[in-house]
Design an enzyme around this catalytic site. Structure first.
Site, PDB file in Angstrom:
ATOM      1  N   ARG A 184       0.836  -1.180   0.000  1.00 14.94           N
ATOM      2  CA  ARG A 184       0.000   0.000   0.000  1.00 14.94           C
ATOM      3  C   ARG A 184       0.881   1.244   0.000  1.00 14.94           C
ATOM      4  O   ARG A 184       1.862   1.324   0.753  1.00 14.94           O
ATOM      5  CB  ARG A 184      -0.911   0.031   1.232  1.00 14.94           C
ATOM      6  CG  ARG A 184      -2.086  -0.948   1.153  1.00 14.94           C
ATOM      7  CD  ARG A 184      -3.122  -0.504   0.143  1.00 14.94           C
ATOM      8  NE  ARG A 184      -4.295  -1.367   0.114  1.00 14.94           N
ATOM      9  CZ  ARG A 184      -4.424  -2.421  -0.663  1.00 14.94           C
ATOM     10  NH1 ARG A 184      -3.427  -2.801  -1.468  1.00 14.94           N
ATOM     11  NH2 ARG A 184      -5.538  -3.133  -0.665  1.00 14.94           N
ATOM     12  N   GLU A 220      -3.687   7.078  -5.729  1.00 10.12           N
ATOM     13  CA  GLU A 220      -3.874   6.329  -6.981  1.00 10.12           C
ATOM     14  C   GLU A 220      -5.187   6.770  -7.629  1.00 10.12           C
ATOM     15  O   GLU A 220      -6.175   6.987  -6.930  1.00 10.12           O
ATOM     16  CB  GLU A 220      -3.893   4.823  -6.679  1.00 10.12           C
ATOM     17  CG  GLU A 220      -2.580   4.303  -6.115  1.00 10.12           C
ATOM     18  CD  GLU A 220      -2.624   2.832  -5.745  1.00 10.12           C
ATOM     19  OE1 GLU A 220      -3.618   2.155  -6.056  1.00 10.12           O
ATOM     20  OE2 GLU A 220      -1.668   2.356  -5.122  1.00 10.12           O
ATOM     21  N   HIS A 274      -0.548  -0.511  -9.832  1.00 10.64           N
ATOM     22  CA  HIS A 274      -1.235  -1.376  -8.865  1.00 10.64           C
ATOM     23  C   HIS A 274      -1.687  -2.664  -9.544  1.00 10.64           C
ATOM     24  O   HIS A 274      -2.860  -3.026  -9.543  1.00 10.64           O
ATOM     25  CB  HIS A 274      -2.439  -0.635  -8.239  1.00 10.64           C
ATOM     26  CG  HIS A 274      -2.869  -1.245  -6.934  1.00 10.64           C
ATOM     27  ND1 HIS A 274      -3.370  -0.510  -5.888  1.00 10.64           N
ATOM     28  CD2 HIS A 274      -2.864  -2.518  -6.502  1.00 10.64           C
ATOM     29  CE1 HIS A 274      -3.664  -1.322  -4.877  1.00 10.64           C
ATOM     30  NE2 HIS A 274      -3.384  -2.548  -5.233  1.00 10.64           N
TER      31      HIS A 274
HETATM   32  C1  8YV Z   1      -6.699  -5.076  -5.263  1.00 10.94           C
HETATM   33  C2  8YV Z   1      -4.989  -5.353  -3.799  1.00 10.94           C
HETATM   34  O1  8YV Z   1      -7.684  -5.914  -4.931  1.00 10.94           O
HETATM   35  O2  8YV Z   1      -5.301  -7.445  -2.836  1.00 10.94           O
HETATM   36  C3  8YV Z   1      -5.422  -6.224  -2.698  1.00 10.94           C
HETATM   37  O3  8YV Z   1      -5.860  -5.670  -1.670  1.00 10.94           O
HETATM   38  O4  8YV Z   1      -4.421  -4.336  -3.603  1.00 10.94           O
HETATM   39  C4  8YV Z   1      -5.363  -5.689  -5.165  1.00 10.94           C
HETATM   40  O5  8YV Z   1      -5.283  -7.013  -5.500  1.00 10.94           O
HETATM   41  C5  8YV Z   1      -6.893  -4.427  -6.551  1.00 10.94           C
HETATM   42  O6  8YV Z   1      -7.522  -3.247  -6.238  1.00 10.94           O
HETATM   43  C6  8YV Z   1      -7.680  -5.294  -7.537  1.00 10.94           C
HETATM   44  O7  8YV Z   1      -8.448  -4.500  -8.361  1.00 10.94           O
END
Ligand code: 8YV
Length: 314
Positions: free
Chosen positions: A232, A261, A279
């Site tokens: 993150r 983002e 991402h």
């Molecule tokens: C998100 C992620 O889900 O696993 C997570 O928390 O950061 C990613 O895999 C992403 O936003 C998928 O659209």
């Protein structure tokens, strides 16, 4: 009567299609007037489908008095109001395991890309520089260097295995030590940084890790060191990171996530010593398909009165 679901942000198209075949779905991010949509359909919404990066903010959950379940397409729950979910007894599922390998793979790819200047030297050829200028400047070896992993969860462990295969000296810092694993346990994030050529962030996002990687940590990684972040953007003080990269206090960075983002700090876009990804750590067809299947399966289980397949572990 189909349960009504609020989809907070977009996810894999086929997952969204399956959701819309099974439930009455309201797409919040497409609503011209989001508060108006919540006021109109909120009293009927029983479930949320969202992604790790978008989550389910306090005000959205509060507008849904009948909310029973939140299914996250991802593993990050830092964008979900966990306190409200817990207090209201709202079930919460994520998509662990299925994305572990891809996220670890991208962390390794970023380490190699930023050290061996893969992106820059691809551009070097495409721009016609090679015949004009000959061999570009030498890069830096990754194998057998020191790697520090901040957060030894599923992704951190998978990354450690990959780095061990490169004969790297692997250290980690985690609140939950893993003495059974053959990696050096650092006493603190700072001590981890002091012993790292590559400092890789795989820890969970949220209040506990906000700006954990600060100027002091970045200085400790040092002018021959690299930061990689596949977790993150909130975990890194991005202002301090930009300053360290500009001043040479840090050799480079491989970043898949950012403080804001999809608008990373513009200074990062001008830098030659960073590799940037939008991402996409879990962004393969295979993994996103598996994530979508878990979202669907968790919602189906909940509405059938059965236990969630992959409940969030509080
Ligand atoms: C998100 C992620 O889900 O696993 C997570 O928390 O950061 C990613 O895999 C992403 O936003 C998928 O659209």
């Amino acid at each position: 009567m189909q349960p009504e679901i609020l989809m907070v942000g977009p996810m894999l198209p086929q997952t969204m299609q399956s959701l819309e075949q099974t439930y009455t779905v309201h797409r919040l991010w497409e609503a011209p007037d989001k508060p108006a949509l919540l006021a109109q359909v909120g009293p009927r919404i029983r479930g949320i489908a969202t992604t790790g990066s978008v989550g389910a903010r306090t005000e959205i959950m509060a507008a849904l008095p009948r909310l029973e379940v939140i299914a996250v397409f991802g593993v990050g729950v830092d964008a979900v109001d966990l306190a409200q979910a817990r207090a209201r007894g709202i079930a919460l599922s994520t998509t662990p395991e299925v994305l572990t390998e891809d996220v670890a793979d991208l962390a390794l790819a970023l380490m190699l890309s930023v050290s061996r200047r893969i992106v820059q030297y691809d551009a070097y050829i495409r721009s016609g520089q090679w015949p004009k200028s000959g061999e570009p400047p030498l890069t830096h070896k990754v194998s057998r260097k020191k790697a520090g992993i901040l957060g030894l969860g599923r992704v951190g462990k998978a990354l450690a295995q990959r780095l061990a295969a490169l004969d790297m000296e692997v250290s980690y810092y985690d609140l939950n030590p893993a003495p059974e694993l053959p990696y050096r346990q650092a006493d603190s994030p700072l001590e981890l940084a002091q012993h790292s050529d590559y400092f890789i962030v795989t820890a969970a996002g949220g209040a506990a890790t906000r700006k954990l990687v600060n100027q002091e940590i970045l200085q400790a990684i040092g002018p021959q060191g690299y930061l990689v972040n596949v977790s993150r953007g909130s975990i890194v003080d991005e202002e301090a990171l930009v300053a360290a990269l500009k001043s040479g206090a840090l050799a480079g960075a491989g970043l898949d996530v950012f403080a804001s983002e999809p608008h990373p700090d513009p200074a990062l876009l001008e830098m030659e010593n960073v590799v940037l990804q939008p991402h996409m750590a879990s962004g393969t067809l295979e993994t996103r398909t598996a994530m979508g299947q878990l979202v669907l399966a968790n919602l189906a289980a909940h509405f059938a009165g059965k236990p969630l397949l992959t409940p969030y572990v509080w």
